[in-house]
Design a protein around this motif. Structure first.
Motif, PDB file in Angstrom:
ATOM      1  N   ARG A  11      34.973  29.163  47.326  1.00 39.40           N
ATOM      2  CA  ARG A  11      35.983  30.208  47.135  1.00 39.40           C
ATOM      3  C   ARG A  11      37.346  29.619  46.855  1.00 39.40           C
ATOM      4  O   ARG A  11      38.271  30.331  46.509  1.00 39.40           O
ATOM      5  CB  ARG A  11      36.046  31.098  48.377  1.00 39.40           C
ATOM      6  CG  ARG A  11      34.782  31.896  48.608  1.00 39.40           C
ATOM      7  CD  ARG A  11      34.888  32.722  49.870  1.00 39.40           C
ATOM      8  NE  ARG A  11      35.959  33.698  49.792  1.00 39.40           N
ATOM      9  CZ  ARG A  11      35.848  34.898  49.231  1.00 39.40           C
ATOM     10  NH1 ARG A  11      34.710  35.251  48.679  1.00 39.40           N
ATOM     11  NH2 ARG A  11      36.847  35.731  49.213  1.00 39.40           N
ATOM     12  N   SER A  12      37.507  28.314  46.969  1.00 42.08           N
ATOM     13  CA  SER A  12      38.817  27.697  46.784  1.00 42.08           C
ATOM     14  C   SER A  12      38.929  26.918  45.493  1.00 42.08           C
ATOM     15  O   SER A  12      39.963  26.335  45.218  1.00 42.08           O
ATOM     16  CB  SER A  12      39.106  26.748  47.955  1.00 42.08           C
ATOM     17  OG  SER A  12      38.124  25.742  48.022  1.00 42.08           O
ATOM     18  N   ASP A  49      29.981  31.138  50.700  1.00 42.49           N
ATOM     19  CA  ASP A  49      30.927  31.284  51.809  1.00 42.49           C
ATOM     20  C   ASP A  49      30.690  32.635  52.479  1.00 42.49           C
ATOM     21  O   ASP A  49      30.781  33.676  51.844  1.00 42.49           O
ATOM     22  CB  ASP A  49      32.347  31.204  51.245  1.00 42.49           C
ATOM     23  CG  ASP A  49      33.422  31.260  52.310  1.00 42.49           C
ATOM     24  OD1 ASP A  49      33.105  31.622  53.456  1.00 42.49           O
ATOM     25  OD2 ASP A  49      34.570  30.946  51.981  1.00 42.49           O
ATOM     26  N   THR A  50      30.359  32.629  53.747  1.00 41.68           N
ATOM     27  CA  THR A  50      30.081  33.879  54.459  1.00 41.68           C
ATOM     28  C   THR A  50      31.201  34.265  55.421  1.00 41.68           C
ATOM     29  O   THR A  50      31.073  35.221  56.174  1.00 41.68           O
ATOM     30  CB  THR A  50      28.766  33.748  55.258  1.00 41.68           C
ATOM     31  OG1 THR A  50      28.921  32.701  56.232  1.00 41.68           O
ATOM     32  CG2 THR A  50      27.610  33.411  54.332  1.00 41.68           C
ATOM     33  N   GLY A  51      32.317  33.516  55.376  1.00 42.02           N
ATOM     34  CA  GLY A  51      33.351  33.738  56.379  1.00 42.02           C
ATOM     35  C   GLY A  51      34.177  34.984  56.170  1.00 42.02           C
ATOM     36  O   GLY A  51      34.778  35.497  57.111  1.00 42.02           O
ATOM     37  N   ASP A  52      34.252  35.497  54.925  1.00 41.96           N
ATOM     38  CA  ASP A  52      35.144  36.609  54.629  1.00 41.96           C
ATOM     39  C   ASP A  52      34.391  37.886  54.284  1.00 41.96           C
ATOM     40  O   ASP A  52      34.909  38.746  53.584  1.00 41.96           O
ATOM     41  CB  ASP A  52      36.069  36.228  53.465  1.00 41.96           C
ATOM     42  CG  ASP A  52      36.970  35.060  53.822  1.00 41.96           C
ATOM     43  OD1 ASP A  52      37.400  34.992  54.979  1.00 41.96           O
ATOM     44  OD2 ASP A  52      37.226  34.230  52.932  1.00 41.96           O
ATOM     45  N   LEU A  54      33.154  41.474  54.178  1.00 46.29           N
ATOM     46  CA  LEU A  54      33.724  42.740  54.621  1.00 46.29           C
ATOM     47  C   LEU A  54      32.662  43.574  55.319  1.00 46.29           C
ATOM     48  O   LEU A  54      31.479  43.523  54.974  1.00 46.29           O
ATOM     49  CB  LEU A  54      34.272  43.507  53.412  1.00 46.29           C
ATOM     50  CG  LEU A  54      35.351  42.802  52.596  1.00 46.29           C
ATOM     51  CD1 LEU A  54      35.629  43.565  51.314  1.00 46.29           C
ATOM     52  CD2 LEU A  54      36.626  42.661  53.412  1.00 46.29           C
ATOM     53  N   GLU A 362      36.886  44.798  45.728  1.00 45.42           N
ATOM     54  CA  GLU A 362      36.825  43.979  46.939  1.00 45.42           C
ATOM     55  C   GLU A 362      35.394  43.688  47.362  1.00 45.42           C
ATOM     56  O   GLU A 362      35.130  42.684  48.029  1.00 45.42           O
ATOM     57  CB  GLU A 362      37.567  44.686  48.078  1.00 45.42           C
ATOM     58  CG  GLU A 362      39.079  44.685  47.911  1.00 45.42           C
ATOM     59  CD  GLU A 362      39.781  45.348  49.085  1.00 45.42           C
ATOM     60  OE1 GLU A 362      39.071  45.926  49.952  1.00 45.42           O
ATOM     61  OE2 GLU A 362      41.018  45.303  49.136  1.00 45.42           O
ATOM     62  N   TYR A 363      34.463  44.552  46.990  1.00 38.15           N
ATOM     63  CA  TYR A 363      33.078  44.398  47.454  1.00 38.15           C
ATOM     64  C   TYR A 363      32.136  43.818  46.395  1.00 38.15           C
ATOM     65  O   TYR A 363      30.976  43.525  46.701  1.00 38.15           O
ATOM     66  CB  TYR A 363      32.524  45.743  47.918  1.00 38.15           C
ATOM     67  CG  TYR A 363      32.932  46.129  49.318  1.00 38.15           C
ATOM     68  CD1 TYR A 363      32.129  45.808  50.410  1.00 38.15           C
ATOM     69  CD2 TYR A 363      34.130  46.796  49.561  1.00 38.15           C
ATOM     70  CE1 TYR A 363      32.499  46.159  51.705  1.00 38.15           C
ATOM     71  CE2 TYR A 363      34.515  47.154  50.846  1.00 38.15           C
ATOM     72  CZ  TYR A 363      33.695  46.831  51.916  1.00 38.15           C
ATOM     73  OH  TYR A 363      34.075  47.175  53.205  1.00 38.15           O
ATOM     74  N   GLN A 366      30.666  40.392  47.100  1.00 35.02           N
ATOM     75  CA  GLN A 366      29.828  40.453  48.299  1.00 35.02           C
ATOM     76  C   GLN A 366      28.436  41.009  47.999  1.00 35.02           C
ATOM     77  O   GLN A 366      27.421  40.426  48.409  1.00 35.02           O
ATOM     78  CB  GLN A 366      30.518  41.307  49.354  1.00 35.02           C
ATOM     79  CG  GLN A 366      29.850  41.307  50.717  1.00 35.02           C
ATOM     80  CD  GLN A 366      30.802  41.830  51.780  1.00 35.02           C
ATOM     81  OE1 GLN A 366      31.898  41.310  51.956  1.00 35.02           O
ATOM     82  NE2 GLN A 366      30.391  42.873  52.476  1.00 35.02           N
ATOM     83  N   SER A 371      29.292  36.269  48.608  1.00 34.74           N
ATOM     84  CA  SER A 371      29.870  36.128  49.950  1.00 34.74           C
ATOM     85  C   SER A 371      29.061  37.029  50.873  1.00 34.74           C
ATOM     86  O   SER A 371      28.352  37.918  50.424  1.00 34.74           O
ATOM     87  CB  SER A 371      31.351  36.537  49.962  1.00 34.74           C
ATOM     88  OG  SER A 371      31.520  37.887  49.569  1.00 34.74           O
ATOM     89  N   GLU A 406      34.594  33.911  43.387  1.00 32.69           N
ATOM     90  CA  GLU A 406      35.873  34.608  43.599  1.00 32.69           C
ATOM     91  C   GLU A 406      36.638  34.837  42.309  1.00 32.69           C
ATOM     92  O   GLU A 406      37.574  35.643  42.265  1.00 32.69           O
ATOM     93  CB  GLU A 406      36.747  33.806  44.570  1.00 32.69           C
ATOM     94  CG  GLU A 406      37.202  32.473  44.035  1.00 32.69           C
ATOM     95  CD  GLU A 406      38.284  31.859  44.897  1.00 32.69           C
ATOM     96  OE1 GLU A 406      38.764  30.780  44.540  1.00 32.69           O
ATOM     97  OE2 GLU A 406      38.643  32.466  45.914  1.00 32.69           O
TER      98      GLU A 406
END
Length: 430
Positions: A11-12, A49-52, A54, A362-363, A366, A371, A406
Motif C-alpha cells: 500500500r506504500s 495488507d489487511t491492517g486498514d 473497513l 473507499e471499499y 477491499q 485489502s 491502492e
C-alpha cells in the motif's frame, strides 16, 4: 506455450508488475519493476495488507445504484463497444436477479474518440443524472480528457480497458480504478514474444497518444533488453488518413517484425503495408486492434500474424451469457473486464451500504481482495450474502482475480497470445 503474469504491491509503493515466461508449459513467477530492467525471480508473493480493512455493516440493504457508461459506440475503438456494453448489461442483470436489496440502473452513453468532444458531453449528461460511478472509457486518451471532471464530482471512474501507465500515479482523489493491467505488462509480454519468435530487428507503427506511446515504450525496452534492435519507430495521430511516409520508413528499415500499435487505423495501414511487399505473417497486433478482420481483409492477408490481449481464456459459459445479452457479438475483448467493473462497484456499494461515489471508492480495493481478509466469491449473490452478515469478501471475476492495489490498478493479470488464420480471424494459442 504458457504465459502467465502476476503482480503484487504494497500500500506504500507502486505495484511492481510480474514478469512472464514464454517457454515450455509451466508458468514462472518473475518480478520486473515498472522502471524497467530484466526480471528477477521472486521467492514469494507478498500478502495483501489487511491492517486498514473497513468494517462491513451487517443487515439488509435497500439501495438503488445508478451507473453510467462512456464506452465506444463510435470512433476508432467502436469495435470494443458491443462486448463492453454487453459485459456491463450482464453484470447489471445478475446483480438485480440476486434480489439482495440493491437495484442497478445503467445509463449507456458514447465515448467517441479523441477527435471529438463526445466523452465530455456524455459525462456532463451522466453527472446531471446523479450517477454514482461511470464505467469507461475504453481509450486511455479519452479517459484522460474526462477523469478530472468525473473524480472532482465525487464519482467513481472505473475503466475496463485503460492500459496507459499514466493512470497509476494520477491524482484522482482515490476514485479512479481499472480492471485492465498497465501496458508495462503487455509490452513486456509482447516484446518477449517477438524476440522468442526469432526477430532481431523490429519496426513500430504507433498511435501518438498515451496508450500508443506507453505501450510502445514498454515493448521497445523489453525487446532491446532481449538483445533486439528497434530500427524504425513511426508515429501518427488520431484522425490521420495518409500513412505513406510512416510505411515507407518502416519498409526502408526492413525489420524482421512490425508491431502495429493502433486502433481501427489498422484496417488502413495493414493492407497498405502488406500490399507494399511486407509479409503479413511478420506483423504483431495489440489489444487496441486485435479483432476479427474476416470482412475487412483479403483471405490470408495476415495469416500467422500474432497479437496480445489482456485477460484469461474466455470461458464458454461466460461467452454464452454475453451472447444472450447481445447475439451479434463477434469480438469479446474487454467484455469480462467490463462485467467485473460493475460487479466490483456494486459490491463496494453493498459493503458501504451507500451509493455515494466516495463511499464506494473507499471499499473497492477491499472487496477486490486488495485489502482485508475476505472469503473468495465469484458471484454477486454469494458476495451479498456474506456482506449482509458483516463479513469481508474477495471477488475473483470473469477477467481473473483482479486484486486492486491502492492506486486502483489490478495486481494480478494474464496476457493472452493469439494468432491469425487464413480467414483473418484470431484464436488463442497459449
Amino acid at each position: 506455450m504458457s504465459v502467465f503474469a502476476k503482480a503484487t504491491a504494497s500500500r506504500s509503493a507502486r505495484a511492481a508488475w510480474t514478469g512472464i515466461a514464454i517457454a515450455g508449459v509451466s508458468a514462472l513467477l518473475l518480478t520486473a519493476c515498472s522502471t524497467g530492467g530484466n526480471p528477477e525471480p521472486a521467492e514469494s508473493e507478498e500478502a495483501a495488507d489487511t491492517g486498514d480493512a473497513l468494517e462491513i455493516e451487517a443487515g439488509e440493504r435497500d439501495l438503488t445504484l445508478k451507473v453510467g457508461t462512456i464506452l465506444p459506440q463510435s470512433g476508432t475503438l467502436a469495435f470494443l463497444g458491443p462486448p463492453e456494453e454487453a459485459g456491463v448489461a450482464l453484470a447489471a442483470q445478475e446483480i438485480n436477479e440476486a434480489d439482495a436489496g440493491i437495484n442497478v440502473e445503467v445509463v449507456y452513453r458514447d465515448s467517441g474518440d479523441t477527435t471529438t468532444d463526445i466523452a465530455t458531453v456524455s459525462v456532463t449528461d451522466l453527472l446531471s443524472q446523479d450517477v454514482s460511478a461511470i464505467v469507461g472509457a475504453a481509450s486511455s486518451g479519452v479517459s484522460l480528457t474526462v477523469i478530472d471532471q468525473i473524480t472532482s464530482a465525487g464519482v467513481v471512474h472505473f475503466s475496463p480497458a485503460n492500459t496507459s501507465p499514466d493512470f497509476t500515479d494520477y491524482e484522482d482523489n482515490g476514485l479512479y480504478f481499472r480492471t485492465a493491467p498497465s501496458d508495462l505488462l503487455q509490452g513486456e509480454v509482447l516484446g518477449n514474444l517477438i524476440a522468442e519468435d526469432g526477430a532481431s530487428t523490429l519496426g513500430l507503427l504507433v498511435l501518438n497518444d498515451p496508450y500508443g506511446t506507453g505501450l510502445a515504450g514498454a515493448l521497445k525496452e523489453t525487446f532491446e533488453s532481449a538483445g533486439g534492435e528497434v530500427v524504425a519507430e513511426e508515429l501518427f495521430n488520431t484522425g490521420d488518413s495518409n500513412f505513406d511516409s510512416q510505411l515507407s520508413a518502416i519498409n526502408a528499415a526492413n525489420p524482421d517484425a512490425v508491431a502495429v500499435i493502433t486502433f481501427d487505423e489498422s484496417k488502413v495501414v495493414v493492407p497498405a503495408l502488406v500490399g507494399s511487399g511486407y509479409p503479413g505473417s511478420q506483423l504483431y497486433f495489440v489489444d487496441g486492434n486485435l479483432k476479427d478482420y474476416s470482412a475487412d481483409f483479403a483471405p490470408g492477408l495476415i495469416a500467422d500474424a500474432k497479437g496480445t490481449l489482456p485477460g484469461p481464456k474466455l470461458e464458454d459459459d461466460f461467452r454464452e451469457r454475453l451472447l444472450e445479452v447481445d447475439p451479434a457479438l463477434t469480438d469479446f475483448s474487454y467484455g469480462p473486464e467490463s462485467y467485473d467493473a460493475l460487479m466490483l462497484i456494486a459490491m463496494a456499494a453493498y459493503a458501504a451500504n451507500s451509493v455515494e461515489g466516495t463511499d464506494i471508492g473507499e471499499y473497492l480495493q477491499q472487496v477486490s481482495g486488495g485489502s482485508g481478509d475476505g472469503e473468495k466469491v465469484t458471484s454477486f449473490a454469494d458476495a451479498a450474502a456474506l456482506l449482509a452478515e458483516g463479513q469481508q469478501v474477495d471477488y475473483d471475476g470473469a477477467s481473473g482475480p483482479i486484486t486492486l492495489n491502492e492506486k486502483g490498478d489490478p495486481t494480478e493479470a494474464t496476457i493472452g497470445i493469439y494468432q491469425y488464420g487464413d480467414d483473418n480471424k484470431y484464436t488463442r494459442i497459449n
